[in-house]
Scaffold this motif. Structure first.
Motif, mmCIF file in Angstrom:
data_model
loop_
_atom_site.group_PDB
_atom_site.id
_atom_site.type_symbol
_atom_site.label_atom_id
_atom_site.label_comp_id
_atom_site.label_asym_id
_atom_site.label_seq_id
_atom_site.Cartn_x
_atom_site.Cartn_y
_atom_site.Cartn_z
ATOM 1 N N TRP A 40 0.853 -1.177 0.000
ATOM 2 C CA TRP A 40 0.000 0.000 0.000
ATOM 3 C C TRP A 40 0.897 1.237 0.000
ATOM 4 C CZ3 TRP A 40 -5.028 0.088 -0.887
ATOM 5 C CH2 TRP A 40 -5.814 -1.033 -0.580
ATOM 6 N N LEU A 41 0.545 2.216 -0.813
ATOM 7 C CA LEU A 41 1.229 3.502 -0.782
ATOM 8 C C LEU A 41 0.285 4.507 -0.138
ATOM 9 C CD1 LEU A 41 3.491 5.487 -1.450
ATOM 10 C CD2 LEU A 41 2.451 5.793 -3.711
ATOM 11 N N VAL A 42 0.671 4.987 1.039
ATOM 12 C CA VAL A 42 -0.095 6.024 1.723
ATOM 13 C C VAL A 42 0.531 7.366 1.389
ATOM 14 C CG1 VAL A 42 -0.725 6.990 3.956
ATOM 15 C CG2 VAL A 42 -0.904 4.523 3.567
ATOM 16 N N TRP A 43 -0.239 8.225 0.749
ATOM 17 C CA TRP A 43 0.246 9.537 0.323
ATOM 18 C C TRP A 43 -0.505 10.596 1.124
ATOM 19 C CZ3 TRP A 43 4.233 10.634 -2.913
ATOM 20 C CH2 TRP A 43 4.405 11.969 -3.283
ATOM 21 N N ASP A 44 0.156 11.141 2.137
ATOM 22 C CA ASP A 44 -0.436 12.187 2.967
ATOM 23 C C ASP A 44 -0.253 13.515 2.247
ATOM 24 O OD1 ASP A 44 -1.253 13.988 4.840
ATOM 25 O OD2 ASP A 44 0.110 13.345 6.421
ATOM 26 N N ASN A 45 -1.356 14.045 1.735
ATOM 27 C CA ASN A 45 -1.318 15.245 0.898
ATOM 28 C C ASN A 45 -1.792 16.484 1.660
ATOM 29 O OD1 ASN A 45 -0.755 16.088 -1.891
ATOM 30 N ND2 ASN A 45 -2.910 16.701 -1.957
ATOM 31 N N ALA A 46 -1.585 16.484 2.982
ATOM 32 C CA ALA A 46 -2.090 17.588 3.791
ATOM 33 C C ALA A 46 -1.588 18.945 3.308
ATOM 34 C CB ALA A 46 -1.703 17.371 5.256
ATOM 35 N N PHE A 47 -0.342 18.984 2.823
ATOM 36 C CA PHE A 47 0.281 20.249 2.418
ATOM 37 C C PHE A 47 0.427 20.351 0.899
ATOM 38 C CE2 PHE A 47 1.748 18.807 6.509
ATOM 39 C CZ PHE A 47 1.563 19.911 7.325
ATOM 40 N N GLY A 48 -0.221 19.441 0.169
ATOM 41 C CA GLY A 48 0.046 19.302 -1.256
ATOM 42 C C GLY A 48 -0.280 20.515 -2.099
ATOM 43 N N GLU A 49 -1.199 21.370 -1.641
ATOM 44 C CA GLU A 49 -1.598 22.512 -2.456
ATOM 45 C C GLU A 49 -0.781 23.768 -2.176
ATOM 46 O OE1 GLU A 49 -6.075 22.636 -3.267
ATOM 47 O OE2 GLU A 49 -5.960 21.422 -1.455
ATOM 48 N N MET A 50 0.147 23.690 -1.221
ATOM 49 C CA MET A 50 0.932 24.858 -0.837
ATOM 50 C C MET A 50 2.399 24.588 -1.160
ATOM 51 S SD MET A 50 0.551 27.916 0.513
ATOM 52 C CE MET A 50 -1.101 27.753 1.212
ATOM 53 N N THR A 51 2.826 24.957 -2.380
ATOM 54 C CA THR A 51 4.197 24.700 -2.819
ATOM 55 C C THR A 51 4.838 25.993 -3.315
ATOM 56 O OG1 THR A 51 3.481 24.125 -5.061
ATOM 57 C CG2 THR A 51 3.625 22.329 -3.464
ATOM 58 N N TYR A 52 6.179 26.029 -3.263
ATOM 59 C CA TYR A 52 6.926 27.238 -3.647
ATOM 60 C C TYR A 52 7.961 26.979 -4.736
ATOM 61 C CZ TYR A 52 5.079 28.176 1.007
ATOM 62 O OH TYR A 52 4.246 28.277 2.082
ATOM 63 N N THR A 53 8.542 25.806 -4.761
ATOM 64 C CA THR A 53 9.653 25.537 -5.678
ATOM 65 C C THR A 53 9.240 24.703 -6.885
ATOM 66 O OG1 THR A 53 10.292 23.610 -4.350
ATOM 67 C CG2 THR A 53 11.350 25.705 -3.827
ATOM 68 N N GLY A 54 7.990 24.384 -6.985
ATOM 69 C CA GLY A 54 7.484 23.606 -8.118
ATOM 70 C C GLY A 54 5.975 23.541 -8.060
ATOM 71 N N ALA A 55 5.365 23.047 -9.104
ATOM 72 C CA ALA A 55 3.908 22.902 -9.138
ATOM 73 C C ALA A 55 3.473 21.803 -8.167
ATOM 74 C CB ALA A 55 3.463 22.553 -10.550
ATOM 75 N N PRO A 56 2.255 21.888 -7.633
ATOM 76 C CA PRO A 56 1.748 20.812 -6.778
ATOM 77 C C PRO A 56 1.811 19.466 -7.504
ATOM 78 C CG PRO A 56 0.321 22.719 -6.616
ATOM 79 C CD PRO A 56 1.294 23.009 -7.723
#
Length: 370
Positions: free
Chosen positions: A184-200
Motif C-alpha cells: 500500500w502507498l499512503v500519500w499524505d497530501n495535507a500540504f500538497g496545495e501549498m508549494t513554492y519551488t514547483g507545481a503541486p
C-alpha cells in the motif's frame, strides 16, 4: 500495550490556547467566517432551511461531489469525508494492515502516521530524511528498504515538519517502488496545495491501484476548526471503513459539511490567497535566519508552512520552547515531539499572521542571543 502519547498533540494541548503568538503550528492563518462566506458568495441565512439530520457514511452528496471534482475527475466512489485527516489515518491503519506487517514510514513524521499501526503490533521501519543532507529524500535508500516487501509505505510531501518535497520524477519512483513491493502507498497530501519551488504534485491514486491519499482543510486552507478531511482509496477499502466508523463517529455533521463544501468549491481562490500570504512570510523567515548564521540554520521549505530550524550549539531545545511559551507566550514546537533524534531542532510555522510571526521571531532571537 498502551498507545504511545502523541507528543505533538500533548505539547499543543499544554500551550496552544495559552500563548499570544503561534509560530509552531503547521497551517496557514485561520480564516474568519466572514472571509469564508465572502469568498464563497454565501450568507449564514443560507443555513436557515437546513434540516439538521444525519449525514451519510461516506460524506454528504454535495461535499463528496465537490471533492471528487477536485481530486478524482468526478468519480465519487473512491472518496470518503472524514473528521480531519486524523480519522482517515486511524481508519486506514486499522484496515489496510495487520499485526506483524511491516510498514515503512518517512522519518521524521506526524506521529499518527506510524504509532497507530505500531500500537496494533506492526513493525515500523524508518525511512530517514537525513539532516546532513538537508532532509532531502533518498529514493535509493527507500528502494533498498522496500526489498523486504513491506505491507505499506507511508510518505508525506510536502513534508511535515521540514517542508521538503519531491519532484514529479521522484514521486514516480516512489510509486514504482510501492508497486514492485506490492505495498500500500499512503500519500499524505495535507500540504500538497501549498508549494513554492514547483507545481503541486498529482495525487497518485489513479496511477497505482493500492494507493491511499489523505487530505484536509486545516493546512492550506486555514479552516482547521471545521475538522473536515477526506480519504481517497479503493472503494472496497472505504466500504470496510464505513463499517468501522459505525463504531466511532458515524459521519461528519451536515453543518460542517455545508462550510466545507463552500471551501472546496472555491478552493482555488482560498489557496491563492493563502499562498500569497505564506510566501511573504516565508521570505521574512529566511531573511531573519540569514541575520543569525551562527545561531540558527533553516533549509528553505519547498512547500507547506513549516520548517525545521536547527539551533546551533544546542543539543536539546525543549527547555527553550518551554521558556518561550511560559515567559514570552510564544508557541514553538520542539523537535523532540517528532522523535528524540531531533531534539536540536524546532518546528517553526510561518503560516500565521505576519504580526505573530514577527513577534515570535523577535522573542526567539532575544532568547538565543542571550
Amino acid at each position: 500495550m498502551d498507545i504511545a502519547v502523541a507528543r505533538l498533540e500533548a505539547w499543543m494541548r499544554s500551550y496552544y490556547h495559552e500563548v499570544d503568538h503561534d509560530i509552531g503550528s503547521s497551517g496557514v492563518r485561520d480564516l474568519s467566517m466572514t472571509e469564508l462566506l465572502a469568498i464563497g458568495g454565501a450568507d449564514l441565512a443560507d443555513l436557515g432551511s437546513m434540516i439538521i439530520r444525519d449525514s451519510e457514511s461516506y460524506g454528504g452528496g454535495g461535499l463528496r461531489a465537490a471533492l471528487a471534482n477536485r481530486w478524482t475527475g468526478g468519480d465519487v466512489d473512491p472518496v470518503m469525508v472524514t473528521h480531519g485527516s486524523s480519522e482517515a489515518i486511524y481508519l486506514m491503519m486499522h484496515l489496510a494492515v495487520e499485526p506483524g506487517d511491516e510498514i515503512i514510514v518517512v522519518d521524521p513524521a506526524y506521529q499518527q502516521l506510524h504509532d497507530i499501526a505500531g500500537w496494533r503490533g506492526c513493525r515500523i521501519t524508518r525511512w530517514p530524511l537525513r539532516a546532513g543532507e538537508g532532509f532531502r529524500p533518498d529514493i535509493a535508500l527507500l528502494r533498498e528498504l522496500a526489498r523486504s516487501r513491506p505491507k505499506m509505505i507511508v510518505v508525506n510531501f510536502p513534508h511535515n515538519p521540514t517542508g521538503v518535497s519531491v519532484t514529479a520524477a521522484e514521486q514516480d519512483e516512489i510509486i514504482a517502488i510501492a508497486r514492485e513491493a506490492g505495498a500500500w502507498l499512503v500519500w499524505d497530501n495535507a500540504f500538497g496545495e501549498m508549494t513554492y519551488t514547483g507545481a503541486p504534485l498529482r495525487l497518485p491514486y489513479d496511477r497505482y491501484d493500492k494507493t491511499i491519499c489523505f487530505g484536509t482543510l486545516s493546512k492550506s486552507y486555514g479552516l482547521a476548526g471545521l475538522r473536515v478531511g477526506w480519504c481517497i482509496a479503493p472503494p472496497d477499502l472505504l466500504a470496510r471503513a464505513a463499517i468501522l466508523r459505525d463504531y466511532i463517529a458515524l459521519y461528519v455533521s451536515p453543518v460542517l459539511e455545508f462550510f466545507a463544501e463552500l471551501a472546496v468549491r472555491h478552493a482555488d481562490q482560498i489557496v491563492k490567497l493563502q499562498h500569497a500570504h505564506a510566501s511573504a512570510n516565508r521570505r521574512r523567515l529566511l531573511e531573519w535566519a540569514g541575520t543569525l548564521p551562527d545561531l540558527v540554520r533553516v533549509n528553505p521549505p519547498d512547500g507547506g508552512v513549516s520548517t525545521f530550524v536547527e539551533f546551533l550549539g544546542r543539543p536539546d531545545v525543549t527547555g527553550l520552547c518551554h521558556e518561550l511559551a511560559q515567559r514570552h507566550r510564544v508557541l514553538l514546537v520542539p523537535g523532540s515531539c517528532f522523535g528524540d533524534a531531533f531534539a536540536s531542532y524546532a518546528r517553526l510555522g510561518f503560516g500565521g499572521t505576519t504580526e505573530e510571526l514577527t513577534a515570535g521571531l523577535a522573542a526567539v532571537e532575544q532568547l538565543i542571543r542571550r
